[in-house]
Design a protein around this motif. Structure first.
Motif, PDB file in Angstrom:
ATOM      1  N   ARG A 207       0.854  -1.183   0.000  1.00 42.17           N
ATOM      2  CA  ARG A 207       0.000   0.000   0.000  1.00 42.17           C
ATOM      3  C   ARG A 207       0.896   1.241   0.000  1.00 42.17           C
ATOM      4  NH1 ARG A 207      -2.463   2.238   5.317  1.00 42.17           N
ATOM      5  NH2 ARG A 207      -1.299   0.870   6.696  1.00 42.17           N
TER       6      ARG A 207
ATOM      7  N   PHE B 245       2.128   7.440   1.674  1.00 40.59           N
ATOM      8  CA  PHE B 245       2.066   8.875   1.376  1.00 40.59           C
ATOM      9  C   PHE B 245       1.918   9.081  -0.139  1.00 40.59           C
ATOM     10  CE2 PHE B 245       4.920   9.392   5.343  1.00 40.59           C
ATOM     11  CZ  PHE B 245       3.815   9.549   6.174  1.00 40.59           C
TER      12      PHE B 245
ATOM     13  N   PHE C  55       7.839   4.834   3.964  1.00 42.59           N
ATOM     14  CA  PHE C  55       7.258   6.152   4.234  1.00 42.59           C
ATOM     15  C   PHE C  55       7.848   7.166   3.247  1.00 42.59           C
ATOM     16  CE2 PHE C  55       6.410   3.554   7.875  1.00 42.59           C
ATOM     17  CZ  PHE C  55       5.113   3.891   8.197  1.00 42.59           C
TER      18      PHE C  55
ATOM     19  N   PHE D 212       4.941  -2.620  10.082  1.00 44.82           N
ATOM     20  CA  PHE D 212       5.714  -2.702   8.838  1.00 44.82           C
ATOM     21  C   PHE D 212       7.075  -3.401   8.963  1.00 44.82           C
ATOM     22  CE2 PHE D 212       2.901   0.928   8.667  1.00 44.82           C
ATOM     23  CZ  PHE D 212       2.325   0.827   7.413  1.00 44.82           C
TER      24      PHE D 212
ATOM     25  N   GLU E 107       1.943   1.410  18.067  1.00 44.46           N
ATOM     26  CA  GLU E 107       1.317   2.320  17.116  1.00 44.46           C
ATOM     27  C   GLU E 107       1.034   1.536  15.842  1.00 44.46           C
ATOM     28  OE1 GLU E 107       1.226   5.499  13.813  1.00 44.46           O
ATOM     29  OE2 GLU E 107       2.955   4.237  14.146  1.00 44.46           O
TER      30      GLU E 107
ATOM     31  N   ASP F  31      -2.857  12.159  11.071  1.00 46.03           N
ATOM     32  CA  ASP F  31      -4.172  12.350  10.480  1.00 46.03           C
ATOM     33  C   ASP F  31      -5.205  11.413  11.117  1.00 46.03           C
ATOM     34  OD1 ASP F  31      -1.960  10.820   8.967  1.00 46.03           O
ATOM     35  OD2 ASP F  31      -3.779   9.636   8.655  1.00 46.03           O
TER      36      ASP F  31
ATOM     37  N   PHE G  77      -5.776  14.908   3.610  1.00 44.46           N
ATOM     38  CA  PHE G  77      -4.408  14.398   3.723  1.00 44.46           C
ATOM     39  C   PHE G  77      -4.282  13.138   2.875  1.00 44.46           C
ATOM     40  CE2 PHE G  77      -1.161  11.815   6.121  1.00 44.46           C
ATOM     41  CZ  PHE G  77      -0.071  12.620   5.812  1.00 44.46           C
TER      42      PHE G  77
ATOM     43  N   ARG H 215      -7.433  10.866   4.079  1.00 39.48           N
ATOM     44  CA  ARG H 215      -7.429  11.006   5.536  1.00 39.48           C
ATOM     45  C   ARG H 215      -7.569  12.490   5.864  1.00 39.48           C
ATOM     46  NH1 ARG H 215      -2.622   7.535   4.120  1.00 39.48           N
ATOM     47  NH2 ARG H 215      -1.390   8.261   5.886  1.00 39.48           N
TER      48      ARG H 215
ATOM     49  N   ARG I 261      -0.473  17.598   7.720  1.00 42.90           N
ATOM     50  CA  ARG I 261      -0.482  17.332   9.161  1.00 42.90           C
ATOM     51  C   ARG I 261       0.112  18.502   9.950  1.00 42.90           C
ATOM     52  NH1 ARG I 261       2.471  11.633   9.407  1.00 42.90           N
ATOM     53  NH2 ARG I 261       3.736  12.717   7.857  1.00 42.90           N
TER      54      ARG I 261
HETATM   55  C1  GLC Z   1      -0.333   5.152   7.941  1.00 45.28           C
HETATM   56  C2  GLC Z   1       0.400   4.249   8.831  1.00 45.28           C
HETATM   57  C3  GLC Z   1       0.508   4.826  10.191  1.00 45.28           C
HETATM   58  C4  GLC Z   1       0.986   6.261  10.150  1.00 45.28           C
HETATM   59  C5  GLC Z   1       0.239   7.080   9.181  1.00 45.28           C
HETATM   60  C6  GLC Z   1       0.889   8.412   9.010  1.00 45.28           C
HETATM   61  O1  GLC Z   1      -1.651   5.213   8.333  1.00 45.28           O
HETATM   62  O2  GLC Z   1      -0.256   3.001   8.912  1.00 45.28           O
HETATM   63  O3  GLC Z   1       1.387   4.061  10.912  1.00 45.28           O
HETATM   64  O4  GLC Z   1       0.781   6.849  11.378  1.00 45.28           O
HETATM   65  O5  GLC Z   1       0.232   6.440   7.953  1.00 45.28           O
HETATM   66  O6  GLC Z   1       0.012   9.208   8.319  1.00 45.28           O
END
Ligand code: GLC
Ligand code: GLC
Length: 669
Positions: A235, A238, A260, A300, A338, A404, A446, A456, A527
C-alpha cells in the motif's frame, strides 16, 4: 522430544554455558554493584530467557551463527544492566512491586513537540507545574533525536538514536528532565522509531558507500523486477508525495525500500545484526530514564514476498523479543503499540509479552464518525464487539494526535448496520473538509489517493469540532455549541477506559495554524496544520477567567482531576448500554465497589433516555450525578441538552468528590 521440550532444553543449556563465562569476564563490574541488584537481574534473566531464546530461534535459529547471536545478546543484557543508573534500578523495584501502575485511574497523558511547546528541553522542565495543574502523569515527547535538516517527517527520520537534536538540547538535558519528571510522579514516553532510520544515519551512510556489512542493514535491490514483485502487493502510505515504496539511490545504483518518505530507509530485521543494534538503541534509551516506548509503525517491520508486508507474524516475534529484553534489563519500561491498521490486527499487538499499551484508533475515528452523523450506532457496535484486552494491558485513548484521522472501521460492521462503507468514508471526508453542506468542521485533506479514493483528515480538535468556523462567523450560539462539542469529546476520552492522551493545545482549544503553507519543507504535508506552537499568551490568559482558553483548560483539568477520584475509571473494561436513543452513547464503568453510568449526547438537540432504559442499566436506587453533585432519583428520565454528558455514580455507597484540586488551577502558566 517435542519442539517445545527441545527448545526448553536448548534455552537452558545455552544459558548454562554462556552465563558463567560472561560473569567471569564482567567480574569486576559485577562486584561493584549491590549484590541484590545482580541477583534480581539473574532471577529475571532466568525467568525470561526461554521466551527470548524462542523468539530469537524463530527469527534467526536457521542462520549458521545463531550461537554468536545468543552470546552477543546476553552480553548486551549484562552490559546495559550493569550500566543502568541506581535511581532507575530503584524505580525498577518499585514498578516490579506494582506492575500495573499504568492501568491506574491516576494516569493522564499529554503529548507534545518540544520545540513547539517550550523551544527546548530545558524550557520544558520549567513547565512541569503546567502539567501538574492539568493532572498529567505521563508525558510523551515527539521525536527529538538528531535528524536531517529540512524535511524529516517531524523527527520520524532518525539519524542518531543517541544524540538529541542540538536545537532542543543534549542527552544530559533529557535525562535531567526524566529525573525531574519522575520526582513529580510523571513518567516519560518517547518514540522508538525502529522500522527505519533516516538516510543520514551512519548505517545508511556506510551502506551508500557500498560497505556490504551495512548494505545488509537495509533492503536494497539491483533488479527492478524484484522490486515490482514486492510493489504489487504494497500500500502507498504517502501517495501524494510519491508513488511506490522504493527509492532509487544513484550512488549504490540500487533501489532502497522506503515505506514512508524516500529519506526513511526500512531496516532489515532478517539480519540479526540489525536486531541487536536496535535492541541496544532501545536499552540506551531505557537507561536514560524513559518509562514508555512508543513503538512506531510496528505493522511494517517484517517483509514477506507476496504479501502486503504488514502485520507479519515475525513482526510480533520481534516485539516479543524486545519486550523480554526490556523486562530483563529495565522492567520499568513498557511498550505502546502504534498500529494504525484494521481493528483485528491492532488487537494482536496488545499482550503483556508484546505491547502493554496501544493507541485506540478505531474508537478515536468512530467518535469523530458519531460527531458528524449525530448517531452512535457504529461506535456502539464496535465497542460492544471489541475484545477485552488481556490483563495487564490497556488502551491509550485520544481524540487527536500529530497524525491524520483515517476511517479504520471494519467494512462488515458497517454493512451490518446498513452503512455503505465506501460511501460513508466519502461522506466523512466531505464532512471534515467542510465540503458537506452544513458541516461545522474545518479539516484539511491528507494523502488523497486517486487510485482507490482513499483520503485522511488533518486538523486540530477545535477546528474539526467547529470552533474555527464559529469564531469566523462571530456567532455566539455556534461558539457555544462548539465549546460543548469539544468538552463532550474530551469527557469520553477521559472516562471510556484506558489512559487518556491529550494532544498539547487541546487543553486550551488550539485552532488550525495555516502558516505551514509558507514553509517549503512542510507545505506538502497537511499534518502540519495541527502541529503548531503553543500560544503561551493564551495559556497565560488562563488567569483571565473570561476567555475561551480558560474555559477549555478549566474543564480539562476538572475532567482529569475527577478521573483520579474515580476508581471505576481504572483499567479498560466497559459495558456499552442500550440508551434507546440513537444519539445517546452510554456505558458503564465498574471497578472495586464503584459503578458509574456515563451517557453522552452526540446531537445538538435535547435528548431523553427513558426511565425504563435507565433502570435496565441497574440504576435502581437514588444515585448522584458527579458534575452537578446532585442526587439522581432512580425512576426518572435522563434529560440532555445538546452535547451534554453525565457521569452518574450508582454505587452502593457513593464516595463524595473532593474539590481541593480546584485551588491548583490557574496558579501556573
Ligand atoms: C499510515 C500508517 C501509520 C501512520 C500514518 C501516518 O496510516 O499506517 O502508521 O501513522 O500512515 O500518516
Ligand atoms: C508513524 C508516525 C508518523 C510517521 C510514520 C513514519 O506512523 O506517527 O507521523 O510519519 O510513523 O515514521
Amino acid at each position: 522430544m517435542s519442539t517445545h521440550d527441545w527448545r526448553s532444553k536448548a534455552a537452558n543449556d545455552s544459558l548454562k554455558r554462556l552465563l558463567p563465562r560472561l560473569e567471569t569476564s564482567y567480574k569486576k563490574q559485577i562486584a561493584a554493584v549491590p549484590q541484590i541488584s545482580w541477583t534480581g537481574f539473574k532471577a529475571r534473566l532466568h525467568r525470561e530467557w526461554k521466551r527470548l531464546f524462542c523468539c530469537l530461534h524463530e527469527l534467526y535459529g536457521w542462520q549458521f551463527d545463531f550461537y554468536y547471536t545468543l552470546e552477543q545478546v546476553l552480553d548486551m543484557l549484562i552490559r546495559y544492566r550493569l550500566g543502568r543508573p541506581l535511581a532507575l534500578k530503584k524505580l525498577d523495584n518499585k514498578r516490579e512491586a506494582d506492575p500495573s501502575w499504568y492501568i491506574s485511574e491516576e494516569m493522564v497523558g499529554i503529548v507534545l513537540y518540544v520545540d513547539l511547546f517550550s523551544n527546548n528541553l530545558a524550557g520544558l522542565q520549567d513547565h512541569i507545574p503546567y502539567f501538574e495543574s492539568l493532572g498529567v502523569t505521563y508525558l510523551h515527547l515527539m521525536p527529538l533525536f538528531s535528524s536531517p535538516h529540512g524535511e524529516n517527517d517531524g523527527g520520524y527520520a532518525v539519524s542518531d538514536y543517541r544524540a538529541v537534536n542540538p536545537d532542543l538540547g543534549t542527552m544530559a538535558d533529557l535525562s535531567r528532565l526524566a529525573t525531574a519528571l519522575h520526582e513529580q510522579g510523571i513518567s516519560l514516553a518517547l518514540d522508538f522509531v525502529f522500522n527505519h532510520t533516516s538516510d543520514e544515519h551512519e548505517w545508511a551512510r556506510k551502506a551508500k558507500a557500498l560497505d556490504p556489512e551495512y548494505m545488509d542493514y537495509f533492503f536494497t535491490f539491483t533488479d527492478r523486477d524484484q522490486v515490482d514483485q514486492y510493489q504489487e502487493h504494497l500500500r502507498d502510505i504517502f501517495p501524494t508525495i510519491r508513488k511506490g515504496n522504493f527509492t532509487w539511490n544513484e550512488n549504490m545504483q540500487r533501489w532502497v525500500w522506503t515505506t514512508f518518505n524516500s529519506y526513511q530507509w526500512d531496516l532489515n530485521y532478517s539480519n540479526p545484526a540489525v536486531f541487536r543494534a536496535m535492541a541496544e538503541e532501545m536499552l540506551f534509551l531505557a537507561n536514560e530514564g524513559v518509562d514508555v516506548l512508543r513503538l512506531d509503525a510496528v505493522a511494517f517491520i517484517w517483509k514477506r514476498p507476496g504479501t502486503d508486508c504488514e502485520n507479519q507474524p515475525e513482526a510480533h516475534t520481534i516485539i516479543r523479543a524486545f519486550n523480554a529484553i526490556a523486562q530483563i534489563v529495565a522492567p520499568t519500561v513498557i511498550f505502546k503499540s502504534e498500529a494504525i491498521v484494521h481493528p483485528d490486527e491492532i488487537i494482536k499487538y496488545i499482550r503483556p509479552d508484546e505491547c502493554q499499551l496501544s493507541y485506540n484508533p478505531l474508537q478515536m475515528s468512530l467518535v469523530w464518525e458519531a460527531l458528524a452523523t449525530r448517531e452512535v450506532k457504529l461506535l456502539v457496535s464496535a465497542m460492544q464487539n471489541r475484545e477485552r484486552l488481556p490483563q495487564g494491558c490497556t488502551w491509550v485513548n485520544y481524540l487527536r494526535c500529530h497524525d491524520d484521522i483515517g476511517w479504520t472501521f471494519d467494512d462488515t460492521d458497517a454493512r451490518n448496520l446498513g452503512i455503505d462503507p465506501k460511501g460513508h468514508r466519502r461522506f466523512l471526508n466531505d464532512f471534515y473538509t467542510g465540503k458537506f453542506p452544513g458541516s461545522f468542521a474545518r479539516g484539511l485533506p491528507f494523502q488523497f489517493n486517486p487510485d482507490n479514493g482513499d483520503l485522511r483528515i488533518s486538523g486540530t480538535l477545535s477546528s474539526l469540532a467547529g470552533l474555527e468556523s464559529a469564531l469566523e462567523e462571530k456567532d455566539d450560539d455556534m461558539i457555544e455549541q462548539a465549546v460543548r462539542r469539544i468538552n463532550m469529546l474530551r469527557s469520553i476520552m477521559v472516562s471510556i477506559g484506558g489512559i487518556p492522551l491529550l494532544y498539547a493545545g487541546d487543553e486550551y482549544g488550539k485552532l488550525n495554524d495555516y502558516t505551514y503553507l509558507t514553509d517549503p519543507t512542510k507545505i506538502s504535508d497537511s499534518r502540519w496544520v495541527h502541529r503548531s506552537r503553543t500560544h503561551w499568551r493564551a495559556a497565560e490568559d488562563l488567569a483571565d477567567k473570561d476567555t475561551l482558553e480558560w474555559r477549555f483548560f478549566y474543564e480539562m483539568a476538572k475532567l482529569c482531576n475527577l478521573r483520579k477520584q474515580l476508581p471505576a475509571l481504572r483499567d479498560g473494561g466497559l459495558t456499552v448500554v442500550d440508551t434507546g436513543n440513537p444519539h445517546l452513547f452510554g456505558y458503564i464503568r465498574k471497578n472495586r465497589d464503584q459503578r458509574l453510568l456515563i451517557v453522552v449526547n452526540f446531537s445538538e438537540f435535547d435528548q431523553v433516555m427513558h426511565r425504563e432504559k435507565v433502570a435496565e442499566t441497574g440504576l435502581t436506587q437514588t444515585a448522584r450525578e458527579i458534575f452537578t453533585q446532585k442526587p439522581q432519583p432512580a425512576d426518572q428520565d435522563l434529560l440532555f441538552n445538546g452535547y451534554r454528558y453525565m457521569w452518574i455514580d450508582f454505587s452502593e455507597t457513593i464516595t463524595p468528590i473532593d474539590e481541593q484540586w480546584l485551588k491548583t488551577i490557574g496558579s501556573s502558566g
